[in-house]
Motif scaffolding. Structure first.
Motif, PDB file in Angstrom:
ATOM      1  N   PRO A  11       0.846  -1.196   0.000  1.00  0.00           N
ATOM      2  CA  PRO A  11       0.000   0.000   0.000  1.00  0.00           C
ATOM      3  C   PRO A  11       0.882   1.246   0.000  1.00  0.00           C
ATOM      4  O   PRO A  11       2.012   1.208   0.485  1.00  0.00           O
ATOM      5  CB  PRO A  11      -0.803  -0.115   1.299  1.00  0.00           C
ATOM      6  N   PRO A  12       0.401   2.331  -0.573  1.00  0.00           N
ATOM      7  CA  PRO A  12       1.203   3.551  -0.613  1.00  0.00           C
ATOM      8  C   PRO A  12       1.443   4.095   0.798  1.00  0.00           C
ATOM      9  O   PRO A  12       0.766   3.725   1.748  1.00  0.00           O
ATOM     10  CB  PRO A  12       0.362   4.511  -1.444  1.00  0.00           C
ATOM     11  N   MET A  13       2.416   4.979   0.884  1.00  0.00           N
ATOM     12  CA  MET A  13       2.749   5.606   2.161  1.00  0.00           C
ATOM     13  C   MET A  13       1.485   6.159   2.819  1.00  0.00           C
ATOM     14  O   MET A  13       0.642   6.745   2.154  1.00  0.00           O
ATOM     15  CB  MET A  13       3.749   6.747   1.942  1.00  0.00           C
ATOM     16  N   THR A  14       1.388   5.952   4.111  1.00  0.00           N
ATOM     17  CA  THR A  14       0.257   6.491   4.867  1.00  0.00           C
ATOM     18  C   THR A  14       0.612   7.862   5.431  1.00  0.00           C
ATOM     19  O   THR A  14       1.792   8.239   5.486  1.00  0.00           O
ATOM     20  CB  THR A  14      -0.113   5.568   6.040  1.00  0.00           C
ATOM     21  N   ARG A  15      -0.383   8.560   5.898  1.00  0.00           N
ATOM     22  CA  ARG A  15      -0.169   9.850   6.546  1.00  0.00           C
ATOM     23  C   ARG A  15       0.731   9.674   7.772  1.00  0.00           C
ATOM     24  O   ARG A  15       1.626  10.477   8.012  1.00  0.00           O
ATOM     25  CB  ARG A  15      -1.514  10.462   6.944  1.00  0.00           C
ATOM     26  N   GLU A  16       0.501   8.604   8.527  1.00  0.00           N
ATOM     27  CA  GLU A  16       1.317   8.358   9.717  1.00  0.00           C
ATOM     28  C   GLU A  16       2.782   8.131   9.339  1.00  0.00           C
ATOM     29  O   GLU A  16       3.693   8.674   9.971  1.00  0.00           O
ATOM     30  CB  GLU A  16       0.777   7.160  10.489  1.00  0.00           C
ATOM     31  N   GLU A  17       3.024   7.332   8.300  1.00  0.00           N
ATOM     32  CA  GLU A  17       4.402   7.094   7.847  1.00  0.00           C
ATOM     33  C   GLU A  17       5.049   8.390   7.353  1.00  0.00           C
ATOM     34  O   GLU A  17       6.238   8.629   7.607  1.00  0.00           O
ATOM     35  CB  GLU A  17       4.411   6.038   6.741  1.00  0.00           C
ATOM     36  N   GLY A  51      -2.160  16.362   2.578  1.00  0.00           N
ATOM     37  CA  GLY A  51      -3.534  16.833   2.557  1.00  0.00           C
ATOM     38  C   GLY A  51      -3.847  17.440   1.194  1.00  0.00           C
ATOM     39  O   GLY A  51      -3.138  17.191   0.225  1.00  0.00           O
ATOM     40  N   TRP A  52      -4.921  18.209   1.109  1.00  0.00           N
ATOM     41  CA  TRP A  52      -5.307  18.943  -0.112  1.00  0.00           C
ATOM     42  C   TRP A  52      -5.694  18.044  -1.269  1.00  0.00           C
ATOM     43  O   TRP A  52      -5.382  18.300  -2.410  1.00  0.00           O
ATOM     44  CB  TRP A  52      -4.180  19.826  -0.630  1.00  0.00           C
ATOM     45  N   ASN A  53      -6.403  16.981  -1.030  1.00  0.00           N
ATOM     46  CA  ASN A  53      -6.802  16.114  -2.140  1.00  0.00           C
ATOM     47  C   ASN A  53      -8.219  15.605  -1.918  1.00  0.00           C
ATOM     48  O   ASN A  53      -8.463  14.413  -1.942  1.00  0.00           O
ATOM     49  CB  ASN A  53      -5.814  14.939  -2.284  1.00  0.00           C
ATOM     50  N   ASP A  54      -9.140  16.503  -1.690  1.00  0.00           N
ATOM     51  CA  ASP A  54     -10.543  16.139  -1.489  1.00  0.00           C
ATOM     52  C   ASP A  54     -10.712  15.032  -0.454  1.00  0.00           C
ATOM     53  O   ASP A  54     -11.437  14.065  -0.668  1.00  0.00           O
ATOM     54  CB  ASP A  54     -11.196  15.732  -2.819  1.00  0.00           C
ATOM     55  N   GLY A  55     -10.000  15.148   0.655  1.00  0.00           N
ATOM     56  CA  GLY A  55     -10.130  14.198   1.744  1.00  0.00           C
ATOM     57  C   GLY A  55      -9.174  13.028   1.693  1.00  0.00           C
ATOM     58  O   GLY A  55      -8.947  12.374   2.697  1.00  0.00           O
ATOM     59  N   ALA A  56      -8.605  12.718   0.534  1.00  0.00           N
ATOM     60  CA  ALA A  56      -7.630  11.629   0.430  1.00  0.00           C
ATOM     61  C   ALA A  56      -6.231  12.179   0.699  1.00  0.00           C
ATOM     62  O   ALA A  56      -5.965  13.352   0.472  1.00  0.00           O
ATOM     63  CB  ALA A  56      -7.682  11.014  -0.963  1.00  0.00           C
ATOM     64  N   ASP A  57      -5.352  11.325   1.194  1.00  0.00           N
ATOM     65  CA  ASP A  57      -3.985  11.769   1.437  1.00  0.00           C
ATOM     66  C   ASP A  57      -3.274  12.058   0.122  1.00  0.00           C
ATOM     67  O   ASP A  57      -3.369  11.288  -0.832  1.00  0.00           O
ATOM     68  CB  ASP A  57      -3.200  10.712   2.217  1.00  0.00           C
ATOM     69  N   ALA A  58      -2.589  13.174   0.088  1.00  0.00           N
ATOM     70  CA  ALA A  58      -1.718  13.525  -1.028  1.00  0.00           C
ATOM     71  C   ALA A  58      -0.483  14.154  -0.407  1.00  0.00           C
ATOM     72  O   ALA A  58      -0.569  14.828   0.622  1.00  0.00           O
ATOM     73  CB  ALA A  58      -2.408  14.504  -1.973  1.00  0.00           C
ATOM     74  N   LEU A  99       4.865   7.740  -7.077  1.00  0.00           N
ATOM     75  CA  LEU A  99       6.220   7.382  -6.679  1.00  0.00           C
ATOM     76  C   LEU A  99       6.186   6.203  -5.717  1.00  0.00           C
ATOM     77  O   LEU A  99       5.226   6.053  -4.958  1.00  0.00           O
ATOM     78  CB  LEU A  99       6.886   8.567  -5.975  1.00  0.00           C
ATOM     79  N   SER A 100       7.240   5.421  -5.725  1.00  0.00           N
ATOM     80  CA  SER A 100       7.370   4.396  -4.686  1.00  0.00           C
ATOM     81  C   SER A 100       7.627   5.120  -3.361  1.00  0.00           C
ATOM     82  O   SER A 100       7.993   6.303  -3.346  1.00  0.00           O
ATOM     83  CB  SER A 100       8.538   3.457  -5.008  1.00  0.00           C
ATOM     84  N   ASP A 101       7.462   4.411  -2.269  1.00  0.00           N
ATOM     85  CA  ASP A 101       7.731   5.028  -0.972  1.00  0.00           C
ATOM     86  C   ASP A 101       9.180   5.492  -0.867  1.00  0.00           C
ATOM     87  O   ASP A 101       9.459   6.555  -0.316  1.00  0.00           O
ATOM     88  CB  ASP A 101       7.414   4.067   0.173  1.00  0.00           C
ATOM     89  N   VAL A 102      10.102   4.719  -1.413  1.00  0.00           N
ATOM     90  CA  VAL A 102      11.520   5.097  -1.385  1.00  0.00           C
ATOM     91  C   VAL A 102      11.725   6.393  -2.167  1.00  0.00           C
ATOM     92  O   VAL A 102      12.388   7.327  -1.696  1.00  0.00           O
ATOM     93  CB  VAL A 102      12.410   3.959  -1.943  1.00  0.00           C
ATOM     94  N   GLU A 103      11.151   6.468  -3.368  1.00  0.00           N
ATOM     95  CA  GLU A 103      11.284   7.682  -4.184  1.00  0.00           C
ATOM     96  C   GLU A 103      10.625   8.864  -3.498  1.00  0.00           C
ATOM     97  O   GLU A 103      11.168   9.978  -3.507  1.00  0.00           O
ATOM     98  CB  GLU A 103      10.651   7.462  -5.557  1.00  0.00           C
ATOM     99  N   LEU A 104       9.459   8.652  -2.905  1.00  0.00           N
ATOM    100  CA  LEU A 104       8.772   9.738  -2.219  1.00  0.00           C
ATOM    101  C   LEU A 104       9.620  10.260  -1.067  1.00  0.00           C
ATOM    102  O   LEU A 104       9.775  11.473  -0.899  1.00  0.00           O
ATOM    103  CB  LEU A 104       7.392   9.285  -1.729  1.00  0.00           C
ATOM    104  N   ARG A 105      10.205   9.360  -0.280  1.00  0.00           N
ATOM    105  CA  ARG A 105      11.079   9.796   0.810  1.00  0.00           C
ATOM    106  C   ARG A 105      12.268  10.587   0.273  1.00  0.00           C
ATOM    107  O   ARG A 105      12.681  11.582   0.865  1.00  0.00           O
ATOM    108  CB  ARG A 105      11.557   8.593   1.624  1.00  0.00           C
ATOM    109  N   GLU A 106      12.827  10.146  -0.853  1.00  0.00           N
ATOM    110  CA  GLU A 106      13.959  10.870  -1.456  1.00  0.00           C
ATOM    111  C   GLU A 106      13.545  12.285  -1.850  1.00  0.00           C
ATOM    112  O   GLU A 106      14.294  13.245  -1.629  1.00  0.00           O
ATOM    113  CB  GLU A 106      14.492  10.107  -2.668  1.00  0.00           C
ATOM    114  N   HIS A 107      12.353  12.434  -2.418  1.00  0.00           N
ATOM    115  CA  HIS A 107      11.890  13.768  -2.821  1.00  0.00           C
ATOM    116  C   HIS A 107      11.547  14.625  -1.607  1.00  0.00           C
ATOM    117  O   HIS A 107      11.788  15.839  -1.613  1.00  0.00           O
ATOM    118  CB  HIS A 107      10.709  13.659  -3.786  1.00  0.00           C
TER     119      HIS A 107
END
Length: 129
Positions: A11-17, A51-58, A99-107
């Protein structure tokens, strides 16, 4: 013919992660604002938002010139609403595949580094003595 097992689906990165990752970066602060968005700052300047995605995590982050040019061609990535429309080079990971979680963390880390680099010499010294 050999059948390969499918790649495990994570699953994609969560808000908590996202919040845990941003919290481990030096000298960060967290506020909740703009309609329940998690906003992360360093030296008083924003480097990441969830936030900022009509209630879904972005996940929104400052991008390098190259990333801002290339990544919007990736499904699930777009120029960040509100920020990019004001001429700022910010991207938003809003849907899969993105992005993968790894790529997202890098960005996210690169966004942090860019914001730190833009701080005054005094503020940078306070963050990294």
């Amino acid at each position: 013919m050999t059948l390969q097992s499918p790649q495990p689906i994570h699953p994609p990165m969560t808000r908590e992660e996202f919040n845990v990752f941003c919290a481990i970066l030096p000298a960060t602060t967290h506020v909740v604002q703009w309609g329940n968005s998690d906003v992360w700052k360093v030296g008083g300047k924003v480097f990441a938002i969830c936030g900022w995605n009509d209630g879904a995590d972005a996940f929104t982050f400052k991008a390098s010139d190259l990333a801002f040019e290339v990544l919007p061609d990736t499904p699930g990535i777009r120029p960040a609403p509100y920020m990019a429309s004001r001429g700022l080079k910010w991207l938003q990971h809003y849907a899969e595949p993105g992005l993968s979680d790894v790529e997202l963390r890098e960005h996210l880390h690169a966004s942090y580094d860019m914001v730190v680099a833009g701080l005054s010499k005094k503020k940078r010294a306070e963050i990294n003595p």
